[in-house]
Design a protein around this motif. Structure first.
Motif, PDB file in Angstrom:
ATOM      1  N   ASP A   3      -8.178   4.670  -1.185  1.00 12.30           N
ATOM      2  CA  ASP A   3      -9.163   5.658  -1.617  1.00 12.30           C
ATOM      3  C   ASP A   3      -8.408   6.884  -2.100  1.00 12.30           C
ATOM      4  N   LEU A  56     -11.903   4.085  -5.379  1.00 14.86           N
ATOM      5  CA  LEU A  56     -11.195   3.004  -4.706  1.00 14.86           C
ATOM      6  C   LEU A  56     -10.426   2.163  -5.716  1.00 14.86           C
ATOM      7  N   GLN A  79       0.832  -1.209   0.000  1.00 11.44           N
ATOM      8  CA  GLN A  79       0.000   0.000   0.000  1.00 11.44           C
ATOM      9  C   GLN A  79       0.862   1.254   0.000  1.00 11.44           C
ATOM     10  N   SER A 118      -8.907  -8.890  -0.263  1.00  8.12           N
ATOM     11  CA  SER A 118      -8.209  -7.884  -1.051  1.00  8.12           C
ATOM     12  C   SER A 118      -8.214  -6.578  -0.277  1.00  8.12           C
ATOM     13  N   TYR A 135      -7.769  -1.991  -0.589  1.00  6.79           N
ATOM     14  CA  TYR A 135      -7.946  -0.879  -1.517  1.00  6.79           C
ATOM     15  C   TYR A 135      -7.393   0.397  -0.903  1.00  6.79           C
ATOM     16  N   HIS A 164      -8.580  -1.251  -5.956  1.00  5.88           N
ATOM     17  CA  HIS A 164      -8.430  -2.536  -5.270  1.00  5.88           C
ATOM     18  C   HIS A 164      -7.131  -3.207  -5.727  1.00  5.88           C
ATOM     19  N   TRP A 206      -7.091   3.944   3.451  1.00  8.23           N
ATOM     20  CA  TRP A 206      -6.923   2.637   2.834  1.00  8.23           C
ATOM     21  C   TRP A 206      -7.541   1.577   3.720  1.00  8.23           C
TER      22      TRP A 206
END
Length: 413
Positions: free
Chosen positions: A133, A232, A105, A129, A131, A234, A123
């Motif tokens: 933002d 978002l 991330q 999973s 994601y 992913h 996040w």
């Protein structure tokens, strides 16, 4: 305080001492001198693990302390004594997965910012999973592919990841941090950790991270979701990429058999199957309508007096047009109709429709609905419900017969 799990995220076992044990609902809150079990924070979930064989599935941070929750055992006795020497073991598979996702991330966020000036607002590290933002209206497929390519090249290059610890007033802190304190809990006090990806970014963070981007293995950006002012992105990192590939391949093998064709033809074969199903549904609807019309006309053409009640139970599925067509065609205003359509899976679930005089429907409707474990309502001459126990139809039919004891009936099964 910087916990042992933050000093060395690769430490799997650690001896420490119990400081306190507090009884709470369902178990005990335990504090240790230090911990390798990461307390939830910075968007990263808590670690799981054991302490002296006792399972720990929740660790929360309160200021400079980590509180470990240990459930009651059968004896409901305290799991540890104050001052006791214990050994902590971390659930390594869970920890390493979280390290990969969290470090991934940081990298994805940094590249989106560097390449397109898209800031990450928040996040989420999910169980399947994750994601981020982004502060962006949209992300194109080309941008997604560009960020993915850059991230994976940095992984191939083995880009170092370094964690440094500073005191809040250390001048070096200002030169090391190039971005905002994204992901740092509000109540953090004392030494501050700075996670740096060489040549990419430095960022304050309380989470656990890899030492080198090569330990991420790979990054896959899955999709862009736009909803309620959010954008978002992913993504999967490392082991999750491999698991997803395995799932997709297993599904592909199953589809090869079901569709009688290889992966290259799956889309065309699925479209062909959809077309066949739609054509079959049109034919079935036409036949169902014709059959309902025939059944209704048979009743309309009875030479003798019209029956007082009619039972008609079918297994065409709850979406069948049979009932509506039948009731629209039949011309027996004084007759009580007890109609059901069962789902085709044999579950006993289905559709119930009653039609007749308002007083008969008002009395029998709720009783029949209750016997069939249904949920519905009626008004005037019609009662509709979704039901779950069509095996109780014989009891319901008896209820109707008892309501009309001296009348004749036509029963259709």
């Amino acid at each position: 305080m910087v916990f042992k799990c933050q000093e060395d995220s690769f430490l799997k076992e650690f001896p420490t001492k119990v400081l306190s044990v507090e009884k709470v609902d369902g178990g005990f809150n335990v504090k240790f001198e230090d911990t390798i079990l990461f307390p939830e924070g910075g968007g990263q979930p808590t670690d799981h693990g054991t302490v002296a064989g006792r399972v720990v599935k929740s660790v929360v941070r309160k200021g400079a302390e980590a509180i470990h929750f240990v459930e009651d055992d059968d004896q409901k006795t305290a799991p540890f004594a104050e001052g006791q020497e214990v050994v902590q073991l971390v659930d390594w598979n869970r920890r390493f997965d979280h390290m990969q996702q969290h470090s991934g991330q940081h990298l994805i966020t940094a590249i989106f910012d560097r390449e397109f000036k898209y800031n990450t607002k928040s996040w989420w590290l999910g169980s399947e999973s994750s994601y981020i933002d982004l502060d962006a209206k949209d992300v194109t497929q080309e941008q997604l592919q560009q960020v993915e390519n850059i991230c994976n090249q940095l992984i191939v290059d083995g880009t170092p990841v370094e964690v440094n610890v500073y005191e809040p007033n250390d001048p070096a802190l200002q030169t090391d941090v190039t971005r905002a304190t994204r992901g740092l809990p509000d109540d953090v006090s004392g030494p501050l950790r700075v996670v740096s990806i060489a040549g990419i970014e430095s960022n304050m963070c309380c989470g656990t991270h890899v030492r080198n981007l090569s330990q991420l293995q790979s990054i896959k950006l899955l999709s862009v979701e736009k909803a309620k002012g959010k954008c978002l992105v992913h993504f999967l990192v490392g082991g999750r990429v491999l698991r997803k590939l395995s799932e997709c391949y297993d599904r592909e093998v199953q589809l090869n058999v079901l569709l009688n064709g290889g992966p290259a033809s799956h889309v065309d074969l699925a479209k062909k199957l959809q077309s066949t199903v739609r054509a079959t549904q049109r034919i079935a609807k036409k036949l169902s309508t014709e059959l309902a019309t025939v059944e209704a006309q048979k009743l309309n053409g009875l030479p003798d007096a019209a029956p007082r009640y009619v039972f008609l139970h079918r297994c065409d599925g709850s979406d069948s047009d049979f009932i509506s067509t039948f009731l629209r065609t039949v011309k027996l205003p004084d007759c009580f109709f007890f109609l059901t359509n069962a789902d085709t899976d044999g579950s006993g679930k289905g559709q119930l429709v009653l039609q007749g005089k308002a007083e008969d429907v008002a009395k029998l409707g709720p009783q029949i609905c209750a016997l069939l474990d249904g949920k519905g309502n009626g008004k005037g001459t019609r009662f509709n419900a979704k039901v779950n126990k069509l095996k109780c139809l014989p009891q319901c039919e008896k209820l109707v017969r008892d309501h009309f004891p001296s009348e004749d009936a036509v029963a259709e099964k």
